[in-house]
Design a protein around this motif. Structure first.
Motif, short mmCIF file in Angstrom:
data_model
loop_
_atom_site.label_atom_id
_atom_site.label_comp_id
_atom_site.label_asym_id
_atom_site.label_seq_id
_atom_site.Cartn_x
_atom_site.Cartn_y
_atom_site.Cartn_z
N HIS A 1 88.92 115.16 10.50
CA HIS A 1 89.60 115.62 11.72
C HIS A 1 90.48 114.49 12.22
O HIS A 1 90.35 113.35 11.76
CB HIS A 1 88.55 116.04 12.77
CG HIS A 1 87.58 114.98 13.19
ND1 HIS A 1 87.89 114.00 14.11
CD2 HIS A 1 86.30 114.72 12.80
CE1 HIS A 1 86.84 113.22 14.29
NE2 HIS A 1 85.86 113.61 13.49
N HIS B 1 80.93 105.32 12.95
CA HIS B 1 81.83 105.41 11.80
C HIS B 1 81.37 104.48 10.66
O HIS B 1 80.85 103.39 10.92
CB HIS B 1 83.24 104.98 12.20
CG HIS B 1 84.00 106.01 12.98
ND1 HIS B 1 85.38 106.09 12.96
CD2 HIS B 1 83.59 107.00 13.79
CE1 HIS B 1 85.78 107.08 13.73
NE2 HIS B 1 84.71 107.66 14.26
N HIS C 1 80.73 106.46 19.18
CA HIS C 1 81.06 107.30 20.34
C HIS C 1 80.28 108.61 20.36
O HIS C 1 79.69 109.01 19.36
CB HIS C 1 82.56 107.61 20.36
CG HIS C 1 83.07 108.39 19.16
ND1 HIS C 1 83.01 109.76 19.09
CD2 HIS C 1 83.65 107.99 18.00
CE1 HIS C 1 83.55 110.17 17.94
NE2 HIS C 1 83.93 109.11 17.26
CU1 C2O Z 1 83.99 112.77 13.80
CU2 C2O Z 1 85.04 109.23 15.60
O1 C2O Z 1 84.47 111.00 14.72
#
Ligand code: C2O
Ligand code: CU
Length: 489
Positions: free
Chosen positions: A153, A426, A471
């Motif tokens: 995304h 991440h 996050h």
């Molecule tokens: Cu799907 Cu920073 O994320």
């Protein structure tokens, strides 16, 4: 199964007073089985290059769940709303992309969610790369090191991008010890549509400051309550994705037996499924034993006050399996072992800020307002008392933590709010170690759902050097402050 899940939940729901109460109910969600199954490691099954050409653009689309309306979706390619990219472990993914989004200043970058790839391919604007302007091209190149159900995304103005459908699955094959009889990929996503068939605002202050701004229409693969044909008495692998930016779900089958075989792409000893909670961005791979021909199984979401049907599966054809259901595990990825004894402990507090605080709109060199691009105008949330949008992406504040590659860490994730937060890191996988509220199996995940007031401890071995985002994946929370980064040196 004695009482069916449906009766059980209906009973619990009768005494529940809405969402808050439904968190408190059936806290533990699955029971472990065959926990001692030796793990077989997934090895590369291919080499060579897989090419992917993305063309991000607005494409008016009439999905079945839109009930006759045509909406201006933003998608990655012509003709497909949610592309499903499949590759084999060992292959290199070479991606080219063109940003043809129709709005000035609508910069993009692509984040490959869940993949442990080098930091410079991680796709976070300003943090790991320059954003790609409208009309410009970009590229990514990496070899996924793990098998599993991942997705990708954009990472800027994401509430709108998710809201308009800009999401795609990335599947890395090579984890099956013996193939299932069939496979389905299900992407659950809601849409915010007004009664006259227009998109409603993707972000509201009211939603952002609470549980998120919910969709008005539910869908799985763009259809409300889709019906899938499946082979009878068969073992069907279902890759279930929650790609909604807001919704928390608790999925389970009404009648059939099923097992969880992977969480966020990570193969793990099968756990018989009662139900499993998924916040935004979370995935689960299920193995479903389908009923005899002619019978139907319903996949439910038990999180809502009234359980909702997500999808139906109709069995057909000759029975494929006769023995009892013994879910076959998947091969797992190689991870450096967590050394809990030596691990440094790091506290991460998730809290609210004083609401409604306006962020000063910042301008970049060209005079474009950064606020309209990557940041919301309000900050409602913070990690360790720091709210991200109080700082320009280009002028970062201090990282939440500095880790040393190869060292072990235990994070205590502490939710000080009355809302749930799916916390994502991440470039790494967390190993979930425990919760103060629930009995959880030990599993790996890139996104961990923190329930209201919950404390969860997770372990990780710091991976590749770089700046890694950390996050909440309720995108409105992320965009209103619940976002930070970790440095690995
Ligand atoms: Cu799907 Cu920073 O994320
Ligand atoms: Cu959140």
């Amino acid at each position: 199964m004695g009482t069916t899940r449906r009766q059980f939940v209906a009973g619990a729901a009768a005494f529940s007073g809405g969402v808050a109460a439904s968190f408190a109910g059936t806290a533990y969600v699955a029971r472990a089985r065959d926990a001692l199954t030796p793990e077989i490691v997934a090895e590369p099954i291919a080499s060579g290059v897989k090419h992917l050409a993305l063309d991000l653009a607005e494409r008016p689309t009439a999905l079945p769940c839109f009930n006759g309306a045509t909406l201006p979706l933003w998608t990655f390619e012509e003709g497909t709303t949610f592309p499903i990219v499949r590759m084999k472990l060992g292959e290199r993914l070479e991606t080219t992309l063109v940003n043809n989004l129709p709005r000035q200043g609508e910069y993009v970058s692509i984040h490959w969610h869940g993949l442990r790839i080098p930091n410079d391919q991680d796709g976070v604007p300003f943090l790991t790369q320059q954003p790609i302007e409208p009309g410009a091209k970009g590229s990514y190149s990496f070899t996924p090191p793990d098998t599993g159900s991942f997705f990708f995304h954009t990472h800027c103005n994401s509430a709108e991008h998710f809201g308009r459908g800009l999401v795609a699955a990335l599947i890395v094959e090579g984890d099956e010890i013996s193939p299932p009889d069939a496979e389905l990929v299900l992407l659950m996503k809601d849409w915010r549509i007004s009664p006259d068939g227009k998109f409603l605002p993707f972000i509201t202050d009211d939603g952002a400051a609470r549980a998120g701004t919910s969709g008005t229409v539910r869908s799985v693969n763009g259809v409300t309550k889709p019906v899938f044909k499946v082979p009878a008495s068969a073992d069907v692998r279902i890759r279930f994705y929650n790609v909604d930016p807001v919704r928390i779900s608790e999925i389970g089958f009404e009648t059939a037996e099923a097992a969880i075989i992977a969480v966020d792409g990570n193969g793990q000893p099968p756990i018989m499924l009662e139900s499993w909670r998924l916040g935004p961005a979370m995935r689960v791979d299920l193995l479903l034993r389908t009923p005899p021909a002619g019978e139907t199984v319903r996949l439910m979401d038990y999180f809502s006050k009234v359980p909702a049907v997500l999808a139906e599966f109709v069995s057909e054809g000759a029975p494929r399996r006769t023995g009892k259901f013994v879910p076959q595990p998947l091969k797992v990825s190689k991870f450096a072992p967590l050394d809990e004894a030596s691990a440094e402990h790091i506290q991460m507090d998730f809290s609210a800020t004083a609401t409604g605080e306006a962020v000063v709109q910042m301008s970049d060199a060209t005079g474009t307002t950064i606020g309209s691009l990557c940041l919301s105008t309000n900050t409602f949330w913070a990690i360790n008392k720091e709210a991200w949008p109080s700082k320009d992406h280009q002028n970062l504040g201090a990282p939440l933590a500095v880790l040393k590659s190869g060292n072990s860490y235990v994070f205590e994730l502490k939710n000080l709010t009355p809302h749930a937060h799916p916390i994502h890191i991440h470039g790494h996988m967390f190993e979930v170690l425990g919760s103060n509220l629930r009995r959880l199996p030990r599993f790996r995940a890139d996104t961990v759902l923190l329930l209201p007031k919950e404390r969860i401890t997770v372990g990780l071995v710091a991976g590749d050097p770089g700046k890694w985002m950390f996050h909440c994946h309720i995108i409105e929370h992320q965009e209103t402050g619940m976002m930070g980064y970790i440095v690995v040196t």
